[in-house]
Design a protein around this motif. Sequence first.
Motif, PDB file in Angstrom:
ATOM      1  N   GLY A 215       0.815  -1.208   0.000  1.00 59.10           N
ATOM      2  CA  GLY A 215       0.000   0.000   0.000  1.00 59.10           C
ATOM      3  C   GLY A 215       0.846   1.253   0.000  1.00 59.10           C
ATOM      4  N   GLN A 216       1.902   1.245   0.778  1.00 56.81           N
ATOM      5  CA  GLN A 216       2.791   2.405   0.821  1.00 56.81           C
ATOM      6  C   GLN A 216       3.453   2.633  -0.525  1.00 56.81           C
ATOM      7  OE1 GLN A 216       5.890   2.057   3.740  1.00 56.81           O
ATOM      8  NE2 GLN A 216       6.482   4.206   3.610  1.00 56.81           N
ATOM      9  N   LEU A 217       3.902   1.557  -1.164  1.00 58.47           N
ATOM     10  CA  LEU A 217       4.528   1.681  -2.479  1.00 58.47           C
ATOM     11  C   LEU A 217       3.521   2.126  -3.531  1.00 58.47           C
ATOM     12  CD1 LEU A 217       6.801  -1.472  -2.327  1.00 58.47           C
ATOM     13  CD2 LEU A 217       7.595   0.892  -2.558  1.00 58.47           C
ATOM     14  N   ALA A 218       2.294   1.623  -3.415  1.00 58.92           N
ATOM     15  CA  ALA A 218       1.262   2.028  -4.372  1.00 58.92           C
ATOM     16  C   ALA A 218       1.018   3.532  -4.294  1.00 58.92           C
ATOM     17  CB  ALA A 218      -0.027   1.257  -4.096  1.00 58.92           C
ATOM     18  N   ARG A 219       0.966   4.054  -3.075  1.00 64.33           N
ATOM     19  CA  ARG A 219       0.764   5.497  -2.923  1.00 64.33           C
ATOM     20  C   ARG A 219       1.949   6.287  -3.458  1.00 64.33           C
ATOM     21  NH1 ARG A 219      -1.405   3.421   1.867  1.00 64.33           N
ATOM     22  NH2 ARG A 219       0.549   3.769   3.017  1.00 64.33           N
ATOM     23  N   ALA A 220       3.156   5.753  -3.241  1.00 63.86           N
ATOM     24  CA  ALA A 220       4.361   6.465  -3.678  1.00 63.86           C
ATOM     25  C   ALA A 220       4.512   6.464  -5.185  1.00 63.86           C
ATOM     26  CB  ALA A 220       5.595   5.837  -3.022  1.00 63.86           C
ATOM     27  N   HIS A 221       4.086   5.376  -5.835  1.00 66.15           N
ATOM     28  CA  HIS A 221       4.336   5.222  -7.274  1.00 66.15           C
ATOM     29  C   HIS A 221       3.078   5.330  -8.129  1.00 66.15           C
ATOM     30  CE1 HIS A 221       8.507   4.102  -6.554  1.00 66.15           C
ATOM     31  NE2 HIS A 221       8.098   3.241  -5.636  1.00 66.15           N
ATOM     32  N   GLY A 222       1.945   5.538  -7.496  1.00 66.45           N
ATOM     33  CA  GLY A 222       0.713   5.670  -8.260  1.00 66.45           C
ATOM     34  C   GLY A 222       0.184   4.360  -8.808  1.00 66.45           C
ATOM     35  N   TRP A 223       0.494   3.265  -8.139  1.00 68.38           N
ATOM     36  CA  TRP A 223      -0.021   1.967  -8.579  1.00 68.38           C
ATOM     37  C   TRP A 223      -1.493   1.846  -8.207  1.00 68.38           C
ATOM     38  CZ3 TRP A 223       4.252  -1.668  -6.162  1.00 68.38           C
ATOM     39  CH2 TRP A 223       5.477  -1.422  -6.802  1.00 68.38           C
ATOM     40  N   PRO A 224      -2.294   1.236  -9.056  1.00 65.78           N
ATOM     41  CA  PRO A 224      -3.689   0.988  -8.684  1.00 65.78           C
ATOM     42  C   PRO A 224      -3.773  -0.001  -7.518  1.00 65.78           C
ATOM     43  CG  PRO A 224      -3.337   0.711 -11.053  1.00 65.78           C
ATOM     44  CD  PRO A 224      -1.984   0.795 -10.431  1.00 65.78           C
ATOM     45  N   VAL A 225      -4.819   0.158  -6.721  1.00 69.05           N
ATOM     46  CA  VAL A 225      -5.106  -0.769  -5.624  1.00 69.05           C
ATOM     47  C   VAL A 225      -6.530  -1.282  -5.799  1.00 69.05           C
ATOM     48  CG1 VAL A 225      -5.318  -1.065  -3.125  1.00 69.05           C
ATOM     49  CG2 VAL A 225      -3.541   0.431  -4.062  1.00 69.05           C
ATOM     50  N   MET A 226      -6.690  -2.618  -5.795  1.00 63.92           N
ATOM     51  CA  MET A 226      -7.995  -3.225  -5.972  1.00 63.92           C
ATOM     52  C   MET A 226      -8.475  -3.827  -4.660  1.00 63.92           C
ATOM     53  SD  MET A 226      -7.907  -5.095  -9.720  1.00 63.92           S
ATOM     54  CE  MET A 226      -7.480  -6.631  -8.930  1.00 63.92           C
ATOM     55  N   SER A 227      -9.781  -3.897  -4.511  1.00 63.45           N
ATOM     56  CA  SER A 227     -10.396  -4.482  -3.332  1.00 63.45           C
ATOM     57  C   SER A 227     -10.179  -5.997  -3.297  1.00 63.45           C
ATOM     58  CB  SER A 227     -11.904  -4.201  -3.342  1.00 63.45           C
ATOM     59  OG  SER A 227     -12.565  -4.974  -2.371  1.00 63.45           O
ATOM     60  N   SER A 228     -10.114  -6.542  -2.085  1.00 64.42           N
ATOM     61  CA  SER A 228     -10.002  -7.988  -1.924  1.00 64.42           C
ATOM     62  C   SER A 228     -11.319  -8.592  -1.453  1.00 64.42           C
ATOM     63  CB  SER A 228      -8.896  -8.327  -0.921  1.00 64.42           C
ATOM     64  OG  SER A 228      -9.135  -7.716   0.341  1.00 64.42           O
ATOM     65  N   VAL A 229     -12.446  -7.883  -1.692  1.00 62.46           N
ATOM     66  CA  VAL A 229     -13.750  -8.369  -1.285  1.00 62.46           C
ATOM     67  C   VAL A 229     -14.034  -9.712  -1.965  1.00 62.46           C
ATOM     68  CG1 VAL A 229     -16.235  -7.916  -1.486  1.00 62.46           C
ATOM     69  CG2 VAL A 229     -14.681  -6.106  -0.755  1.00 62.46           C
ATOM     70  N   ALA A 230     -14.615 -10.630  -1.201  1.00 66.69           N
ATOM     71  CA  ALA A 230     -14.834 -11.990  -1.673  1.00 66.69           C
ATOM     72  C   ALA A 230     -16.171 -12.127  -2.385  1.00 66.69           C
ATOM     73  CB  ALA A 230     -14.770 -12.963  -0.499  1.00 66.69           C
ATOM     74  N   GLY A 231     -16.249 -13.131  -3.245  1.00 66.25           N
ATOM     75  CA  GLY A 231     -17.489 -13.459  -3.929  1.00 66.25           C
ATOM     76  C   GLY A 231     -17.405 -14.856  -4.510  1.00 66.25           C
ATOM     77  N   GLY A 232     -18.483 -15.327  -5.051  1.00 65.72           N
ATOM     78  CA  GLY A 232     -18.517 -16.648  -5.679  1.00 65.72           C
ATOM     79  C   GLY A 232     -18.486 -16.518  -7.194  1.00 65.72           C
ATOM     80  N   ARG A 233     -18.585 -17.665  -7.840  1.00 65.93           N
ATOM     81  CA  ARG A 233     -18.645 -17.690  -9.309  1.00 65.93           C
ATOM     82  C   ARG A 233     -19.785 -18.585  -9.727  1.00 65.93           C
ATOM     83  NH1 ARG A 233     -14.490 -20.027 -12.057  1.00 65.93           N
ATOM     84  NH2 ARG A 233     -14.911 -18.738 -13.864  1.00 65.93           N
TER      85      ARG A 233
END
Length: 236
Positions: A215-233
Amino acid sequence: MTGPYDRSETVGGAAFFDVDETLITAKSMFEFLRFWLARNGHDDTRYQRYAAALRDMSALGLPREEVNRAYYQYYAGSYAADVRAAGRDWYAAYRKRPDAFVTAGISALAGHRAAGDAVVLVSGSFHFCLDPLAEDLAVDRVLCGELVVDERGFLTGEVVRPMIGRAKAEAVVRTIEELGLAAEDCCGYGDHASDLDMLRAVGRPTVVGDDPVLGQLARAHGWPVMSSVAGGREES
């Protein structure tokens, strides 16, 4: 390594996905170990003892590669074909769980597949767990722990090289070269600081979940961050 699900002949780019807590919510090695022990008549006490031993190794600060090697010792003497069959049965049951998958990770993978990108799984887990998932998701390659099988078809309890940390990055770089791609045209998805080398090996890294280091690196470098919310298929 490619498998029977390989379809990577002509691709525009490549997307590399960690598996545990990036595409599936479970830690596949632990979930499968519990399944395997139960399948062979052991109650949960043995699983808890094995899992605690691995956690203790991590708590002592031993390298993740060493812990990974210790895990595979639990399968020494098992017939490889039996473990492979168990992996298919485990995944067939697992995928029905309503919380089995990381919704955003699965969506990103489907987007890359629809765009014609090569989709590659990169994991410290092993083929017997991952191949059924790979077939289900129609991915192109699986880069993971290669277990040693003796001449009689039994597992020795050894892994050729743990697919952890730097090994992930090296495998990604080799695959990019084999596909004739440029790193800047490739994407990577990971949820843990141990995925950092892999993420740095591609031009477009994405963090999944809330790991503080990533998370810290993502903020520093502008990397996208995606949710880890669970679901089924949906069943197929």
